[in-house]
Design a protein around this motif. Structure first.
Motif, mmCIF file in Angstrom:
data_model
loop_
_atom_site.group_PDB
_atom_site.id
_atom_site.type_symbol
_atom_site.label_atom_id
_atom_site.label_comp_id
_atom_site.label_asym_id
_atom_site.label_seq_id
_atom_site.Cartn_x
_atom_site.Cartn_y
_atom_site.Cartn_z
ATOM 1 N N LEU A 311 0.818 -1.225 0.000
ATOM 2 C CA LEU A 311 0.000 0.000 0.000
ATOM 3 C C LEU A 311 0.848 1.271 0.000
ATOM 4 O O LEU A 311 0.326 2.364 -0.134
ATOM 5 N N ILE A 312 2.142 1.123 0.177
ATOM 6 C CA ILE A 312 2.998 2.314 0.272
ATOM 7 C C ILE A 312 3.310 2.843 -1.135
ATOM 8 O O ILE A 312 3.866 2.115 -1.961
ATOM 9 N N PRO A 313 2.930 4.090 -1.411
ATOM 10 C CA PRO A 313 3.166 4.636 -2.751
ATOM 11 C C PRO A 313 4.653 4.623 -3.109
ATOM 12 O O PRO A 313 5.488 5.007 -2.295
ATOM 13 N N GLY A 314 4.939 4.169 -4.302
ATOM 14 C CA GLY A 314 6.318 4.182 -4.795
ATOM 15 C C GLY A 314 7.115 2.956 -4.425
ATOM 16 O O GLY A 314 8.212 2.749 -4.941
ATOM 17 N N LEU A 315 6.604 2.128 -3.517
ATOM 18 C CA LEU A 315 7.352 0.932 -3.098
ATOM 19 C C LEU A 315 7.126 -0.198 -4.107
ATOM 20 O O LEU A 315 5.990 -0.517 -4.455
ATOM 21 N N LYS A 316 8.224 -0.757 -4.591
ATOM 22 C CA LYS A 316 8.120 -1.839 -5.573
ATOM 23 C C LYS A 316 8.718 -3.122 -5.003
ATOM 24 O O LYS A 316 9.865 -3.117 -4.542
ATOM 25 N N ILE A 317 7.930 -4.165 -5.031
ATOM 26 C CA ILE A 317 8.387 -5.461 -4.510
ATOM 27 C C ILE A 317 9.052 -6.241 -5.649
ATOM 28 O O ILE A 317 8.523 -6.306 -6.760
ATOM 29 N N ILE A 318 10.219 -6.801 -5.360
ATOM 30 C CA ILE A 318 10.910 -7.622 -6.364
ATOM 31 C C ILE A 318 10.335 -9.034 -6.304
ATOM 32 O O ILE A 318 10.201 -9.617 -5.224
ATOM 33 N N GLY A 319 10.006 -9.575 -7.501
ATOM 34 C CA GLY A 319 9.456 -10.931 -7.548
ATOM 35 C C GLY A 319 7.941 -10.910 -7.583
ATOM 36 O O GLY A 319 7.318 -9.851 -7.649
ATOM 37 N N PRO A 320 7.347 -12.089 -7.511
ATOM 38 C CA PRO A 320 5.883 -12.156 -7.594
ATOM 39 C C PRO A 320 5.209 -11.492 -6.396
ATOM 40 O O PRO A 320 5.769 -11.458 -5.304
ATOM 41 N N ILE A 321 4.018 -10.970 -6.643
ATOM 42 C CA ILE A 321 3.284 -10.291 -5.568
ATOM 43 C C ILE A 321 2.829 -11.296 -4.511
ATOM 44 O O ILE A 321 2.817 -10.999 -3.323
ATOM 45 N N PRO A 323 2.825 -13.629 -1.732
ATOM 46 C CA PRO A 323 3.857 -13.962 -0.741
ATOM 47 C C PRO A 323 4.119 -15.462 -0.633
ATOM 48 O O PRO A 323 5.212 -15.868 -0.233
ATOM 49 N N ALA A 324 3.160 -16.263 -1.007
ATOM 50 C CA ALA A 324 3.339 -17.715 -0.929
ATOM 51 C C ALA A 324 4.462 -18.181 -1.855
ATOM 52 O O ALA A 324 5.034 -19.254 -1.659
ATOM 53 N N GLN A 325 4.789 -17.356 -2.850
ATOM 54 C CA GLN A 325 5.878 -17.720 -3.769
ATOM 55 C C GLN A 325 7.228 -17.165 -3.317
ATOM 56 O O GLN A 325 8.231 -17.364 -3.984
ATOM 57 N N ARG A 326 7.219 -16.435 -2.222
ATOM 58 C CA ARG A 326 8.466 -15.785 -1.803
ATOM 59 C C ARG A 326 8.967 -16.233 -0.428
ATOM 60 O O ARG A 326 9.867 -15.602 0.146
ATOM 61 N N GLY A 327 8.396 -17.268 0.123
ATOM 62 C CA GLY A 327 8.875 -17.798 1.403
ATOM 63 C C GLY A 327 8.910 -16.717 2.478
ATOM 64 O O GLY A 327 7.916 -16.039 2.713
ATOM 65 N N GLY A 328 10.070 -16.553 3.085
ATOM 66 C CA GLY A 328 10.185 -15.569 4.172
ATOM 67 C C GLY A 328 10.846 -14.280 3.729
ATOM 68 O O GLY A 328 11.296 -13.501 4.575
ATOM 69 N N ILE A 329 10.919 -14.045 2.417
ATOM 70 C CA ILE A 329 11.658 -12.868 1.936
ATOM 71 C C ILE A 329 10.740 -11.856 1.270
ATOM 72 O O ILE A 329 9.874 -12.225 0.471
ATOM 73 N N ILE A 330 10.934 -10.593 1.610
ATOM 74 C CA ILE A 330 10.299 -9.523 0.848
ATOM 75 C C ILE A 330 11.382 -8.487 0.555
ATOM 76 O O ILE A 330 11.987 -7.915 1.455
ATOM 77 N N SER A 331 11.623 -8.313 -0.735
ATOM 78 C CA SER A 331 12.691 -7.423 -1.185
ATOM 79 C C SER A 331 12.037 -6.281 -1.948
ATOM 80 O O SER A 331 11.233 -6.525 -2.847
ATOM 81 N N PHE A 332 12.351 -5.052 -1.578
ATOM 82 C CA PHE A 332 11.648 -3.921 -2.207
ATOM 83 C C PHE A 332 12.576 -2.730 -2.401
ATOM 84 O O PHE A 332 13.647 -2.656 -1.793
ATOM 85 N N TYR A 333 12.134 -1.825 -3.238
ATOM 86 C CA TYR A 333 12.937 -0.622 -3.494
ATOM 87 C C TYR A 333 12.031 0.536 -3.883
ATOM 88 O O TYR A 333 10.857 0.344 -4.200
ATOM 89 N N PHE A 334 12.590 1.720 -3.808
ATOM 90 C CA PHE A 334 11.922 2.932 -4.287
ATOM 91 C C PHE A 334 12.826 3.536 -5.364
ATOM 92 O O PHE A 334 14.050 3.436 -5.265
ATOM 93 N N ASP A 335 12.215 4.161 -6.328
ATOM 94 C CA ASP A 335 13.042 4.793 -7.367
ATOM 95 C C ASP A 335 13.842 5.961 -6.798
ATOM 96 O O ASP A 335 14.958 6.217 -7.227
ATOM 97 N N LYS A 336 13.251 6.681 -5.850
ATOM 98 C CA LYS A 336 13.888 7.919 -5.402
ATOM 99 C C LYS A 336 14.382 7.905 -3.960
ATOM 100 O O LYS A 336 14.750 8.936 -3.414
ATOM 101 N N ILE A 337 14.349 6.759 -3.337
ATOM 102 C CA ILE A 337 14.848 6.691 -1.957
ATOM 103 C C ILE A 337 15.966 5.659 -1.887
ATOM 104 O O ILE A 337 15.818 4.536 -2.382
#
Lengths: 402, 313
Positions: A311-321, A323-337
Motif C-alpha cells: 500500500l505504500i506509494p512508490g514501493l516496488k516489490i521484487i518478484g511475484p506479488i 507472498p506464498a511464492q516468496r517464502g520468508g523474503i520480501i525485497s523492495f525498493y523505491f526509485d527515489k529513496i
C-alpha cells in the motif's frame, strides 16, 4: 509458531537490552542455545581430533562428528551418510563441484540470471580456464523460473545445470523436480544451491533425485563457517578431490597416494569439529521444530508484510506479488529513496535489522538498472508484532526520506 | 564537506574515545578519496547521516526530515564553522604563545588558556585596583624622557623599562620574571616606581635619593621592597630600616628626600611616566614595545630576542 521458541535464542531474550528485530535471516540466522552449548561442550569437554588418534577424547570427537553427518543425512534424507561432505559454506560446495567435475572445453553449464555470485563466478572462471560455455537463463518478467526457456536451452552439450533452489534476491523457489526431470532426460547433472532452501523447506534429495546440493550452516541456525555438499555417492566417487592433504588419503609414498573414499577425500586437513557438531545440532533442532510450522509462520508474516508494504506509494516489490511464492523474503525498493538509508535509519531508530544493497546478485540488479533493494527476511522466531513495528517504522523512515 | 568536518571532529574525539577512532579512520579514507577525485567507497557520509537521522527520528519525525533535507547545507555550515574555528583557535594559540593572551598583545578579553586573565591583569592607576580601564594600544615611550630614572647597563643595545608599584600584586608577580630576563640578557634596564596605591607614594623621593647616593645599593633596595610584605612597605619606619640595613646614611637620605630639588624631580618623573599613557602596573617596555600586565617569561624573552634576531645578534 509457538512463541516459546524465541526463548531458545539468547539474543531475543537478553534481559539487559531491548532485543533487536532481526529481519536479516537470509544473510544469517540466529543460533539457539542448544547449538551454542554443543559447540562449547566440544571445546570444554573433548577438544580433540577426529579420525586420527586412538585415545578416548579422539574417539568421542569421531563419534560426535559421525553423528552430525548422520543428522545432516537425515535432514535431507540422503541414502547414506557418506553422501554428506562437510564444507565451509555453500560457496565452497559449488566450487568443489566446479573444480572436480572434469568439465571440458565446449561443455555447457546453465545458471539463471538470479543466481548468487557463489553460483556465478566459479563458472565464469571455468570459461576462462578451460573454455566451458556458460549460459544464463533469464527469468520470467515476474522473476519466476522460465521452464519453457530452460527446456529450449537444453542440448547434449549441457553437462550441468546449476541453479539457486531458492533465490536470496526475492525468495522464489524454482520448480526443482521438473527441472531435474528435464535435465536428467537430457543427460545433464543437476546442482542446486540450497542455501536459502535448507533453513525453510523440507528437502528430500532422494525424492528430488538431485545430483548435488550445497547449503550453509549459518543460515539454518548452525555455526558460521560450516556447510554441506550433498552428492550421490557414485558421483562423489568419480569426482577428483578438490583440496588434498591430511586425512584425504589412506596411504602415500614419496610419489603416489591412495585417496580415501568419499566423503573423506574431500575433507582435507583438520576440520572445524565444533562447527560440525553444532551444525548437526542445528539440523536436529530444525527437524524438531518441523518445516510445516516454519513455512506456516513465515508465510503468515510475509503475507502481512506484503499486504502492508504493497500500500505504500512508490514501493516496488521484487518478484511475484503472491507472498506464498516468496517464502520468508520480501525485497523492495523505491526509485527515489536510497535503500541503504532506509536500512541504516531503521537500525538506528528502531533496532530493526534488514539487508540493503545488491545481495550478491549484482548482475541481476545491473541488468535491471537498479541500484539495490531493501530485503527483509523472516524466520520462525520472528513475530507478527515485530512485523507491525517494522511497517510502522518504515512509514516514518519513508516520510523522512521522501 | 561532511567528510572533512567529520574527520576533524572525530579525530579530536578519537583521542579520548577508542570507539570513535575507527570512524575517524573511515572519515580519513573518505577525505583522501575525495581529494584525489575518487568516489568515497565507504558510504561514510550516508552512514553518519543515517545515524543522526535515526536518532532524531526517535524524537521527532519533523526534525529528522528537516535534518535529512538540509543535510548538505548543514554540512557546509559545519565545514565553514570548523574552518573558522580552526583559524581562530590557531590564532588564539599563536597569540597566547607570543603575548600570553589568546586575544593578542595586551588584550584582556577571555582566554581559555588563561581563564582568569592573570597575564593581563594590572593594578589600576588612581590608587585602587578596581578603578578605570585604559587603552592597551596607546601605551608608548615616544616623547618620554627616561634620563632621570634609575638605570643600569646603560651601554647595552637593548632596553627594558619596568614601570611598577612596590605594593601592586601584578608588578610583584612580574618582577622576578624580569629579573630572570636581566640575568640571562645584557640590557639597559630602567626601573620606575609608579605608586598606584597611595601608601607607597612616600617611597618616591627616598628611592630617588637612594639611587643618587649609591646606585648598586639602590637595586638591592628595590629587591628588598619587592620581597617585603606589602603592609611593611606602607610603614615609613620599615623602609627607613631597610635603607639603614643597606648602609645608607639615613640623615642624608631624608634630607635629600625633603629637598625641593628632589620633590621637583619626582614630580617631573611622574609627569614623564604619564606620557606613556600608563593606566595600570606593571607596564613593561622592551625596546619600545609596551606590555601591560605580568606575562609569562617566554613572551618577554621572545620579544627581546626577536629584536636581537632582526638586529643580527
Amino acid at each position: 509458531m509457538k512463541n516459546n521458541l524465541r526463548y531458545d535464542f539468547p539474543l531475543l531474550t537478553n534481559s539487559r537490552s531491548q532485543p533487536p528485530i532481526y529481519f536479516d535471516n537470509a544473510c544469517q540466522s540466529l543460533r539457539p542455545q542448544s547449538v551454542i552449548d554443543a559447540m562449547v561442550e566440544y571445546y570444554r569437554d573433548y577438544p580433540g581430533c577426529a579420525g586420527r588418534s586412538m585415545h578416548s577424547i579422539a574417539a568421542k570427537v569421531t563419534q560426535k562428528c559421525d553423528q552430525a553427518r548422520q543428522q545432516l543425512a537425515k535432514f535431507i534424507n540422503a541414502l547414506r551418510k557418506e553422501e554428506v561432505v562437510f564444507t565451509r559454506n555453500t560457496t565452497e560446495g559449488i566450487n568443489l563441484v566446479a573444480s572436480s567435475l572434469a568439465l571440458k572445453a565446449g561443455d555447457i553449464v546453465i545458471t539463471s540470471d538470479k543466481d548468487h555470485n557463489s553460483n556465478l563466478i566459479p563458472w565464469q572462471m571455468l570459461v576462462k580456464k578451460i573454455g566451458i560455455i556458460h549460459k544464463i537463463l533469464p527469468s520470467l518478467p515476474d522473476n519466476t523460473f522460465d521452464l519453457e526457456g530452460f527446456e529450449k536451452f537444453l542440448n547434449p552439450k549441457v553437462k550441468l545445470v546449476s541453479f539457486g533452489l531458492t533465490a536470496n534476491l526475492d525468495g522464489v523457489t524454482i520448480p526443482a523436480e521438473k527441472i531435474i526431470q528435464l535435465a536428467h532426460k537430457n543427460g545433464s547433472l543437476v546442482l542446486f544451491d540450497a542455501a536459502q532452501t535448507a533453513p525453510h523447506q523440507k528437502i528430500d534429495v532422494r525424492q528430488l533425485d538431485v545430483d548435488f546440493l550445497a547449503f550453509s550452516g549459518h543460515k539454518m541456525l548452525g555455526p558460521s563457517g560450516t556447510g554441506v555438499l550433498y552428492g550421490k555417492f557414485k558421483l562423489l566417487e568419480k569426482l577428483e578431490p578438490f583440496m588434498v592433504g591430511g586425512d584425504t588419503v589412506a596411504t602415500s609414498t614419496f610419489t603416489t597416494q591412495e585417496f580415501l573414499p568419499p566423503p573423506e577425500k574431500f575433507e582435507a586437513g583438520l576440520q572445524d569439529y565444533a562447527g560440525i557438531i553444532g551444525l548437526g545440532q542445528a539440523a536436529e533442532y530444525l527437524m524438531k521444530v518441523g518445516f510445516k510450522e516454519i513455512e506456516k509462520s513465515e508465510l503468515e508474516i510475509n503475507t502481512f508484510l506484503t499486504n502492508e508494504l504493497g500500500l505504500i506509494p512508490g514501493l516496488k516489490i521484487i518478484g511475484p506479488i503472491d507472498p506464498a511464492q516468496r517464502g520468508g523474503i520480501i525485497s523492495f525498493y523505491f526509485d527515489k529513496i536510497d535503500h541503504h538509508q532506509i536500512a541504516l535509519i531503521l537500525n538506528q531508530s528502531a533496532g530493526i535489522m534488514v539487508r540493503s544493497g545488491q545481495h550478491c546478485v549484482h548482475a541481476w540488479f545491473d541488468h535491471h538498472q537498479l541500484k539495490g533493494s531493501v530485503r527483509a527476511s523472516v524466520y520462525f522466531y520472528n513475530t507478527l508484532a515485530e512485523a507491525e513495528i517494522f511497517v510502522r517504522e518504515l512509514h516514518k523512515v519513508i516520510k523522512v526520506l521522501s | 564537506m561532511f567528510c572533512i568536518v567529520s574527520f576533524l571532529v572525530l579525530t579530536v574525539i578519537g583521542i579520548f574515545s577508542a570507539s570513535y577512532r575507527a570512524l575517524a579512520k573511515e572519515a580519513f579514507d573518505c577525505v583522501l578519496r575525495r581529494v584525489t577525485l575518487r568516489p568515497c567507497n565507504t558510504s561514510f557520509q550516508e552512514k553518519m547521516k543515517a545515524q543522526v537521522t535515526g536518532q532524531l527520528l526517535t524524537r521527532s519525525v519533523r526534525a529528522a526530515k528537516l535534518f535529512n533535507k538540509y543535510f548538505e547545507v548543514l554540512a557546509w555550515v559545519l565545514f565553514l564553522s570548523t574552518i573558522a574555528s580552526l583559524f581562530w583557535t590557531g590564532k588564539g594559540l599563536y597569540n597566547f604563545y607570543m603575548y600570553g593572551s589568546c586575544n593578542g598583545l595586551n588584550k584582556s578579553g577571555f582566554c581559555a588558556l588563561d581563564p582568569t586573565g592573570e597575564n593581563n591583569k594590572t593594578s589600576q592607576a588612581g590608587g585602587s585596583c578596581a578603578l578605570g580601564a585604559g587603552d592597551e594600544n596607546k601605551v608608548t615611550l615616544t616623547g618620554v624622557d627616561l634620563s632621570s630614572f634609575a638605570t643600569k647597563n646603560i651601554q647595552a643595545q637593548d632596553t627594558v623599562v619596568f614601570i611598577g608599584c612596590f605594593n601592586c600584586d601584578y608588578t610583584r608577580k612580574a618582577y622576578p620574571i624580569i629579573k630572570e630576563l636581566l640575568q640571562k640578557n645584557q640590557v639597559n634596564y630602567i626601573f620606575a616606581h609608579y605608586p598606584v596605591k597611595g601608601e607607597t607614594t612616600y617611597i618616591l623621593p627616598l628611592g630617588y635619593c637612594a639611587y643618587k647616593f649609591d646606585q648598586p645599593k639602590y637595586w638591592q633596595f628595590v629587591d628588598r621592597l619587592f620581597s617585603s610584605n606589602k603592609e611593611d612597605n606602607g610603614r615609613p619606619e620599615y623602609v627607613q630600616q631597610v635603607l639603614k640595613d643597606l648602609g645608607y646614611d639615613l640623615n642624608a637620605i631624608n634630607q635629600c628626600a625633603e629637598s625641593q630639588e628632589t620633590k621637583t624631580a619626582v614630580v617631573k618623573q611622574r609627569i614623564e611616566l604619564e606620557k606613556t599613557n600608563i593606566y595600570g602596573t606593571p607596564l613593561i617596555f622592551i625596546n619600545q614595545k609596551g606590555l601591560v600586565g605580568p606575562k609569562p617569561y617566554r613572551v618577554y624573552d621572545r620579544i627581546l630576542n626577536s629584536f636581537n634576531f632582526f638586529k643580527g645578534k
